[in-house]
Every structure is written in structure tokens, then in C-alpha cells.
Enzyme design. Structure first.
Site, short mmCIF file in Angstrom:
data_model
loop_
_atom_site.label_atom_id
_atom_site.label_comp_id
_atom_site.label_asym_id
_atom_site.label_seq_id
_atom_site.Cartn_x
_atom_site.Cartn_y
_atom_site.Cartn_z
N LEU A 33 120.77 5.65 85.97
CA LEU A 33 120.18 6.98 85.89
C LEU A 33 119.70 7.47 87.08
O LEU A 33 119.80 8.73 87.06
CB LEU A 33 119.17 6.79 84.73
N TYR A 82 108.25 -4.11 77.29
CA TYR A 82 109.07 -2.88 77.98
C TYR A 82 108.25 -1.85 77.04
O TYR A 82 107.84 -0.73 77.66
CB TYR A 82 110.52 -3.13 77.66
P1 NAP Z 1 119.23 0.37 85.78
O1 NAP Z 1 120.39 0.56 86.24
O2 NAP Z 1 118.77 -1.17 85.63
O3 NAP Z 1 118.31 0.76 87.05
C1 NAP Z 1 116.93 0.53 87.28
C2 NAP Z 1 116.65 0.93 88.71
O4 NAP Z 1 115.40 0.65 88.95
C3 NAP Z 1 117.70 0.15 89.81
O5 NAP Z 1 118.07 1.26 90.89
C4 NAP Z 1 116.58 -0.81 90.36
O6 NAP Z 1 116.82 -0.93 91.60
C5 NAP Z 1 115.41 -0.10 90.45
N1 NAP Z 1 114.17 -0.81 90.40
C6 NAP Z 1 113.77 -1.86 89.83
N2 NAP Z 1 112.55 -2.37 90.21
C7 NAP Z 1 112.35 -1.80 91.34
C8 NAP Z 1 111.14 -1.97 92.19
N3 NAP Z 1 110.30 -2.87 92.35
N4 NAP Z 1 111.22 -0.97 93.24
C9 NAP Z 1 112.26 0.01 93.36
N5 NAP Z 1 113.29 0.06 92.60
C10 NAP Z 1 113.24 -0.74 91.63
O7 NAP Z 1 118.50 0.91 84.58
P2 NAP Z 1 118.47 2.40 84.24
O8 NAP Z 1 119.03 2.47 82.66
O9 NAP Z 1 119.40 3.35 85.16
O10 NAP Z 1 117.04 2.76 84.02
C11 NAP Z 1 116.34 3.74 84.92
C12 NAP Z 1 114.95 4.05 84.13
O11 NAP Z 1 115.37 4.63 83.15
C13 NAP Z 1 114.13 3.08 83.78
O12 NAP Z 1 112.80 3.41 84.05
C14 NAP Z 1 114.28 2.85 82.31
O13 NAP Z 1 113.38 2.11 81.65
C15 NAP Z 1 114.59 4.12 82.01
N6 NAP Z 1 115.19 4.16 80.47
C16 NAP Z 1 116.42 3.82 80.47
C17 NAP Z 1 117.26 3.68 79.24
C18 NAP Z 1 118.53 3.48 78.91
O14 NAP Z 1 119.14 3.22 77.91
N7 NAP Z 1 119.27 3.15 80.03
C19 NAP Z 1 116.62 4.42 77.98
C20 NAP Z 1 115.25 4.79 78.25
C21 NAP Z 1 114.78 4.86 79.37
P3 NAP Z 1 117.34 -2.54 92.45
O15 NAP Z 1 118.83 -2.25 92.50
O16 NAP Z 1 116.70 -2.79 93.66
O17 NAP Z 1 117.39 -3.56 91.16
#
Ligand code: NAP
Length: 251
Positions: free
Chosen positions: A25, A174
Site C-alpha cells: 500500500l 495487530y
Molecule cells: P506490506 O506489503 O507488508 O508492507 C508493509 C510495509 O511496512 C513495508 O514497506 C515494510 O518494509 C514496512 N515496515 C515494516 N516495519 C517497518 C519499520 N520498522 N520501519 C520502516 N518500515 C517498516 O503491508 P501493507 O498491506 O502494504 O500494509 C501497509 C499498512 O496498511 C500497514 O500499516 C497495515 O497495517 C495497513 N493495512 C493493511 C491492510 C491490508 O489488508 N493489506 C488492511 C488494513 C490496514 P520492509 O520491506 O522493510 O519490511
């Protein structure tokens, strides 16, 4: 001729920092903001993946820069703030997107360590970045903070006996971290009202990313819509709310 004059980036009208922008995202939010003419600093803990994401968007002639940042590290976050200060002197949009979901298990099997780790990133990470960027955001004429929350963080939904969340009973760490993030949204929104900085939580919906092994039912293009809208809110837009693409959500 390239649409972007890379030498004039610091002059861009709107400057955004998106944490966790190297994939999922965060990368798509960065793309959509850059498509709107925003100069996007793409926060990345994993530098190699970050460089790859930046190169990909630059190929589309979008104004994006790599901003190394690990939200769990004071040093890294302070370095990022100092870099933004010296390069741009202010920040208009902060999207606290970096997050982890590590506890796909019932609460009874969750460890204290996993709970703590989740809070370190999802809550304290967002808090650390927000605090470090506050002086820069206050210099903006239209400061906006978007906290990436989740429907799982809604206490109202979790307490609703008709909700499917009740039977799923997973991801306590979470869900609790997103509820805490929502509280941060409200506190900072109240604190920053006078300064004109709007702070909202975004619920992107169940989106196919690495976080859920791409089981999400929405595309990243769809999931990024609400956070991008909140990042670009007009001055008479809402603050202290949580929103999905269906409108205001229950806390
Ligand atoms: P994702 O593909 O796993 O991406 C997560 C991102 O966060 C990655 O770029 C990761 O970087 C980064 N990250 C994790 N720990 C970090 C740290 N200590 N410092 C800096 N960056 C860090 O997940 P996503 O689904 O895109 O999630 C993005 C956001 O949307 C999250 O906050 C998640 O909770 C929220 N969200 C997602 C969903 C869903 O269905 N996907 C639904 C509701 C909310 P690395 O590559 O370094 O690990």
C-alpha cells in the site's frame, strides 16, 4: 522531455513522506500522490527494495525520492527529519503507513514478545515519526497526517456479536495496535487543530499485499484511495476521524 525537472523538486508545492513505501500500500499511495503532482519521499527500511520502488516510479516520470527510515529507530527517524529539514525546510503530508501483522493466531497463543514487537512498529513507530516530523508539518500551510489503521482496530466492530471478527478471534496484537493508533489520531488532531494540521485514520480495507499473503480482496489501487484522499483533504475537510472508501467508520 521528462515531465519532472528533478532539479526543481525542492520547489514542489506539496511534499509528502510515506513510511513503509517500498512495497504494498505504501508504494501505491506514493504513486497516487506523485500522480497528483506531490513530491513524495518514499520511506524505506529495506534500502534495496526502496531503491527498486523509487526507480520503478521514476520510470513513470513521477517525482519520488528515497528516504531511508526505520520507524523503530530514534537515530534513523531523526536522521530522516534532519534530511527533510535541510532539503525542503517543511513537510506537508505524513502518511504513517509502515506496519506489521505478525500474530495470525488466537490470543491464547500470542506471546508477550510478539505483542511488544507489533506495538514497537505500529504504535511507537508512528508516534516516533509523528513527533520528529511535527515541527516540519507545522511549517506547512496545509499539513496532513494520515495514520494507516484497519477495520480490525475498531472496538465497536470487535464488540458487535454479529461481526465476523468475533468468531475469527485472531490478530489481537495487530488489532490493539490499530486501536491505539486511532487514539493517537484523535489526540494529535486535537493538539494540531489550531495549527491547521488535519489528522485522520484510514482503513484501506482487506487489500492483497505481502501482509496477508495476497489474500486481500481489494487491489492496492483500491486500498490506496482513502489514504490518498485524506492526505489531500481541503482546508474545510474533516479531522479526528477514521474513514474507509465507504465514508466515516466506527471507532
Ligand atoms: P506490506 O506489503 O507488508 O508492507 C508493509 C510495509 O511496512 C513495508 O514497506 C515494510 O518494509 C514496512 N515496515 C515494516 N516495519 C517497518 C519499520 N520498522 N520501519 C520502516 N518500515 C517498516 O503491508 P501493507 O498491506 O502494504 O500494509 C501497509 C499498512 O496498511 C500497514 O500499516 C497495515 O497495517 C495497513 N493495512 C493493511 C491492510 C491490508 O489488508 N493489506 C488492511 C488494513 C490496514 P520492509 O520491506 O522493510 O519490511
Amino acid at each position: 522531455m521528462a515531465l519532472v525537472d528533478y532539479d526543481t523538486w525542492p520547489m514542489a508545492d506539496t511534499i509528502a513522506l510515506v513510511t513503509g513505501a517500498n512495497k504494498g500500500l505504501g508504494r501505491e499511495i506514493s504513486r497516487q500522490l506523485a500522480m497528483k503532482g506531490v513530491l513524495v519521499l518514499m520511506g524505506a527500511r529495506d534500502r534495496e527494495r526502496g531503491e527498486h520502488a523509487v526507480a520503478e516510479l521514476r520510470l513513470q516520470e513521477l517525482a519520488v525520492e528515497l528516504m531511508p527510515i526505520d520507524v523503530t529507530s530514534d537515530v534513523s527517524v531523526n536522521e530522516a527529519a534532519a534530511e527533510i529539514e535541510s532539503q525542503h525546510g517543511r513537510l506537508d503530508i505524513l502518511v504513517n503507513n509502515a506496519g506489521i501483522a505478525a500474530d495470525w493466531i488466537p490470543a491464547s497463543e500470542l506471546t508477550v514478545d510478539a505483542f511488544r514487537k507489533t506495538f514497537e512498529t505500529n504504535v511507537l513507530g508512528a508516534f516516533r515519526v509523528t513527533k520528529a516530523m511535527l515541527p516540519l508539518l507545522k511549517r506547512s500551510k496545509h499539513g496532513r497526517i494520515v495514520n494507516m489503521s484497519s477495520g480490525l482496530g475498531s472496538i465497536t466492530r470487535n464488540a458487535d456479536p454479529k461481526s465476523t471478527l468475533v468468531t475469527r478471534n485472531m490478530l489481537l496484537a495487530y488489532a490493539a495496535s490499530k486501536a491505539a493508533l486511532n487514539m493517537m489520531t484523535v489526540h494529535f488532531a486535537n493538539l494540531l487543530k489550531e495549527a491547521g494540521v488535519k489528522v485522520n485514520s484510514a482503513n484501506p480495507g482487506f487489500t492483497a499485499t505481502d501482509m496477508n499473503q495476497h489474500r486481500g480482496t481489494k487491489t492496492v489501487e483500491q486500498g490506496a484511495t482513502t489514504p490518498v484522499l485524506l492526505a489531500m483533504l481541503p482546508d474545510d475537510g474533516p479531522t479526528a476521524g477514521v474513514f474507509s472508501d465507504e465514508g466515516p467508520e466506527p471507532w
